[in-house]
Structure formats: C-alpha cells, structure tokens
Design an enzyme around this catalytic site. Structure first.
Site, PDB file in Angstrom:
ATOM      1  N   HIS A 190      -7.350  33.107 -22.434  1.00  0.00           N
ATOM      2  CA  HIS A 190      -7.680  32.061 -21.458  1.00  0.00           C
ATOM      3  C   HIS A 190      -8.137  30.794 -22.177  1.00  0.00           C
ATOM      4  CE1 HIS A 190      -9.585  30.519 -17.629  1.00  0.00           C
ATOM      5  NE2 HIS A 190     -10.277  29.839 -18.542  1.00  0.00           N
ATOM      6  N   GLU A 191      -9.059  30.952 -23.109  1.00  0.00           N
ATOM      7  CA  GLU A 191      -9.627  29.772 -23.773  1.00  0.00           C
ATOM      8  C   GLU A 191      -8.583  29.055 -24.622  1.00  0.00           C
ATOM      9  OE1 GLU A 191     -12.379  28.485 -23.032  1.00  0.00           O
ATOM     10  OE2 GLU A 191     -13.141  30.114 -21.798  1.00  0.00           O
ATOM     11  N   HIS A 194      -6.299  26.781 -22.721  1.00  0.00           N
ATOM     12  CA  HIS A 194      -6.775  25.424 -22.444  1.00  0.00           C
ATOM     13  C   HIS A 194      -6.277  24.472 -23.536  1.00  0.00           C
ATOM     14  CE1 HIS A 194      -9.060  26.007 -18.860  1.00  0.00           C
ATOM     15  NE2 HIS A 194      -9.939  26.831 -19.384  1.00  0.00           N
ATOM     16  N   TYR A 205      -8.962  18.063 -15.344  1.00  0.00           N
ATOM     17  CA  TYR A 205      -9.833  19.197 -15.009  1.00  0.00           C
ATOM     18  C   TYR A 205     -10.718  18.893 -13.817  1.00  0.00           C
ATOM     19  CZ  TYR A 205     -12.165  23.580 -16.159  1.00  0.00           C
ATOM     20  OH  TYR A 205     -12.643  24.869 -16.152  1.00  0.00           O
ATOM     21  N   GLU A 214      -7.139  25.808 -14.819  1.00  0.00           N
ATOM     22  CA  GLU A 214      -7.844  27.095 -14.892  1.00  0.00           C
ATOM     23  C   GLU A 214      -6.875  28.260 -14.682  1.00  0.00           C
ATOM     24  OE1 GLU A 214     -10.738  28.811 -15.429  1.00  0.00           O
ATOM     25  OE2 GLU A 214     -10.965  26.963 -16.545  1.00  0.00           O
ATOM     26  N   ASP A 286     -18.876  20.774  -6.244  1.00  0.00           N
ATOM     27  CA  ASP A 286     -19.363  21.557  -7.383  1.00  0.00           C
ATOM     28  C   ASP A 286     -18.195  22.072  -8.220  1.00  0.00           C
ATOM     29  OD1 ASP A 286     -21.963  21.181  -6.575  1.00  0.00           O
ATOM     30  OD2 ASP A 286     -22.073  23.076  -5.465  1.00  0.00           O
ATOM     31  N   HIS A 292     -12.797  26.749 -10.643  1.00  0.00           N
ATOM     32  CA  HIS A 292     -12.805  28.198 -10.874  1.00  0.00           C
ATOM     33  C   HIS A 292     -12.693  28.989  -9.572  1.00  0.00           C
ATOM     34  CE1 HIS A 292     -14.769  26.780 -14.632  1.00  0.00           C
ATOM     35  NE2 HIS A 292     -14.149  27.805 -15.174  1.00  0.00           N
TER      36      HIS A 292
HETATM   37 ZN   LIG Z   1     -11.242  28.010 -18.290  1.00  0.00          ZN
END
Ligand SMILES: [Zn+2]
Length: 382
Positions: A190-191, A194, A205, A214, A286, A292
C-alpha cells in the site's frame, strides 16, 4: 462532494499549511487514531498515549513530506538504472528515535538480520518490486529502478507506517492495540503504491481523487500479498493490514476490500466506517474529505471485478487498474490528478477495451462492478 473544501487547520491530525492538499502516507487514518487516543478508558494507557503522540507528531511530518514530494519528475533515465532491472533495497533502523533515515542495517549484500522487523521490511520491499516488474513490467516505484528505502523502529510505540515521498517508515506499534507495522505485506505494498501514484497519475490527496489514490494503494497492497502467496482472487482475504491488530482487538484488519465496513467492530476502535457503495458515500471535511472512508467504494468495485474474473487478480483486473492509472498503449492516459470516481471508472472500462477488447469478459465484469457499487449508472455507455 466537496473536493475543494479543506480540513480545518485547527484539527489535530490535519496539515497546518496552505494551498497544497496533504500528501498521502499514513496507513492508519486519523479517525482511528482519535478513537485510540481514548483507549485509556478501556484499560489501554500505552495505546492511548501512543495514539496521542502520533496525532501530535503527524502534522509536522505531513508538511515535511509535502516539501519533499511536491515536484516529482516523470521517471528520468536515472544514473542507477541498470540494463537488467534489479531490486536495490536498503533498510535503516531509527532506534526508536524520530529522525530519518536512521542507521543502515541491511542491503542487498547482507544476510538476514537478527531483527524480524528489518527482515520483514526487506522482504516486503522485494515482494512489491517483484509484483511491479513481473505483472506490469515496471522497474520499481518510478519505473526507472528507484532504490527502495525503508526505516524500521521509528519512534517509541509509534502507531503508524507511512511513505514520506522517498522512503517507507514503520513504527513498532503500541503493543496493546497495534503490533509492529512490518507484519502486514499489504501495508508495505500500500505505502509503496503511493510512490507509484506520485510518479504517474499524481492523484490529488483530497476528496474523490484522494479516495482513488488510497484505493489504488489498497489494490496494489492486496495484489502484492496475493502475488507473493500465489493466491487466486477467489482464495484471497481481500483484507488490508491483516496481522496488525493484537489479539485484544475485535477485528480482522484495517479494511476489507470485498466487504467494506466489516473489518473491525471493537469497543475501543468502534466499527469500521467504510461505505460499500455510493449510497453510503461520506461527505466530510475530516480525513482530507474522507479519503480513507470513501476508498471503500472503488475498493469493492475492484474486488468484485477481480473475483468475478477469477484467476490471478493482477493479470486482468489489476492490469486494467494499472493501465488506467499510468496510461497504456491504446488507452487514454493517465487519469487526471483530480479524477472523480466516475472518471476513473470510465478510464478502467476504456482501458479494458484497449487491452482485452470491447466485447471481452474483462470489460463487462469491470463495467458491472462499477454499476454494483453505484458509480456507473444506466446513463453510462457499456
Ligand atoms: Zn495510504
């Protein structure tokens, strides 16, 4: 959808600077850390303290990352690019401090370390590199052999992992709610994804483009895990962050791609708030406009399409998502940095036509998946 609204600067977890939306990075979203910060009421003082410190530390990190990542060049012919694509990994140890990168502890020439976090990070970077190269012919995150860097043991009881624009950084977790963050291969994938997005479509983002950013990271994280395990779509868990929670938590993972909203339901953490379709779309300021949260919708579209098609998910659904993100021969490319769900869905259908044919089972399964989650409707061409 209010993609132009910005989270209030006063919010603990939000960036305090100006006009550039926060960059992607943290695997644990701010709303989950905010719940965790109350964990002392549930007899988990260490987790509560760790979450509070993570929330306080994160804005500064985000600002740093923005500086590092604002201008990302299109993949250049880099000085380190070799004739044969080869993975180049270096793992650093921050020694529980919060300065980066820390002390180098393992690279390609070293035997496995005595430290499980070092070895998990090393293997995870390798597994991600292998998926990108073997499934998509992509030589590392930038497509030009970028060396892969990671730092482990960042901070004390640090409850997160993130991509800072240059490297992956892993906390050890607080030990009460979260264990070490290297334990989940889907988190590592996942990271690093990005980074791939940063070098390709550059999805902003925030709002729907942020949720797509995401979601693509979750897609790639799941694919890295399935590829490494040799798993077919119908055998996969479709969980992101499996193995991060301690046994004290009533939950399987951070997110479920196939059943968003069901990953956890816990006294301390609350219930997984992800929507599974557009009827549940969350309008919020938020979390950068719910990046997310609403990522659950495109996540489920991917899991539905991949499962219907069967076989190895990176070969068909994954290939099409990747084509839509980076642009591919015969497909219009890359989706725009401010792409909406509908625009991204249309890009995947077009990419499926280009790669597999307009009458293909791939194109119809992908189109159907987007209709099931309510992103495409009867007004859209098939
Ligand atoms: Zn992420």
């Amino acid at each position: 959808m209010s993609s132009s609204t910005r989270p209030p600067a006063s919010a603990l977890h939000c960036p305090t600077t100006g006009s550039v939306p926060a960059r992607p990075g943290f695997i644990v979203p701010p709303y989950l850390l905010a719940r965790l910060a109350e964990a002392d009421a549930h007899g988990m003082p260490r987790a509560a303290e760790a979450a509070r410190r993570s929330l306080l530390a994160d804005p500064a990190l985000r600002v740093e990352r923005e500086r590092a990542a604002v201008a990302t060049p299109a993949a250049p012919a880099s000085v380190w690019a070799a004739a044969t694509p080869t993975v180049r990994r270096t793992i650093f140890d921050a020694g529980n401090a919060e300065s980066l990168p820390g002390r180098p502890v393992r690279d390609e020439t070293d035997a496995p370390a005595d430290d499980v976090a070092v070895n998990e990070a090393f293997e995870g970077l390798g597994a991600t590199y292998a998926l990108l190269l073997e499934a998509f012919g992509r030589d590392s995150v930038d497509g030009a052999g970028l060396p892969l860097l990671a730092t482990v043991h960042y901070g004390r009881d640090y409850d997160n992992a993130f991509w800072d624009g240059e490297r992956m950084v892993f906390g050890d977790g607080d030990g009460e709610v979260f264990g070490r963050f290297t334990a989940s291969l889907s988190v590592i994938g996942h990271e690093l994804a990005h980074g791939v997005t940063q070098y390709t479509a550059g999805l902003v983002y925030e709002g729907q483009s942020g949720a797509l950013n995401e979601s693509f990271s979750d897609v790639l994280g799941a694919l890295v895990e399935q590829h490494q395990r040799g798993q077919r779509a119908e055998e996969a868990s479709w969980l992101i962050g499996e193995g991060l929670f301690t046994e004290a938590v009533q939950g399987r993972a951070l997110r479920s791609m196939s059943e968003p909203g069901t990953a956890y339901d816990d006294d301390v953490l609350g219930k997984d708030p992800q929507p599974a379709d557009m009827a549940g779309y969350v309008d919020t300021r938020d979390d950068n406009g719910g990046v997310h949260l609403n990522s659950g919708i495109p996540n489920r579209a991917f899991a539905l399409a991949a499962t219907e098609l069967g076989g190895f998910a990176w070969e068909r659904a994954g290939r099409v998502w990747y084509d839509a993100l980076v642009g591919a021969p015969g497909a219009p490319a890359p989706v725009s940095p401010r792409a909406t769900f509908a625009e991204f869905a249309a890009a995947t259908v077009t990419a499926a036509h280009a790669r597999f044919g307009a009458e293909s089972t791939e194109a119809s399964a992908i189109d159907r998946a987007w209709r099931t989650v309510g992103v495409r409707s009867d007004d859209d061409p098939r």
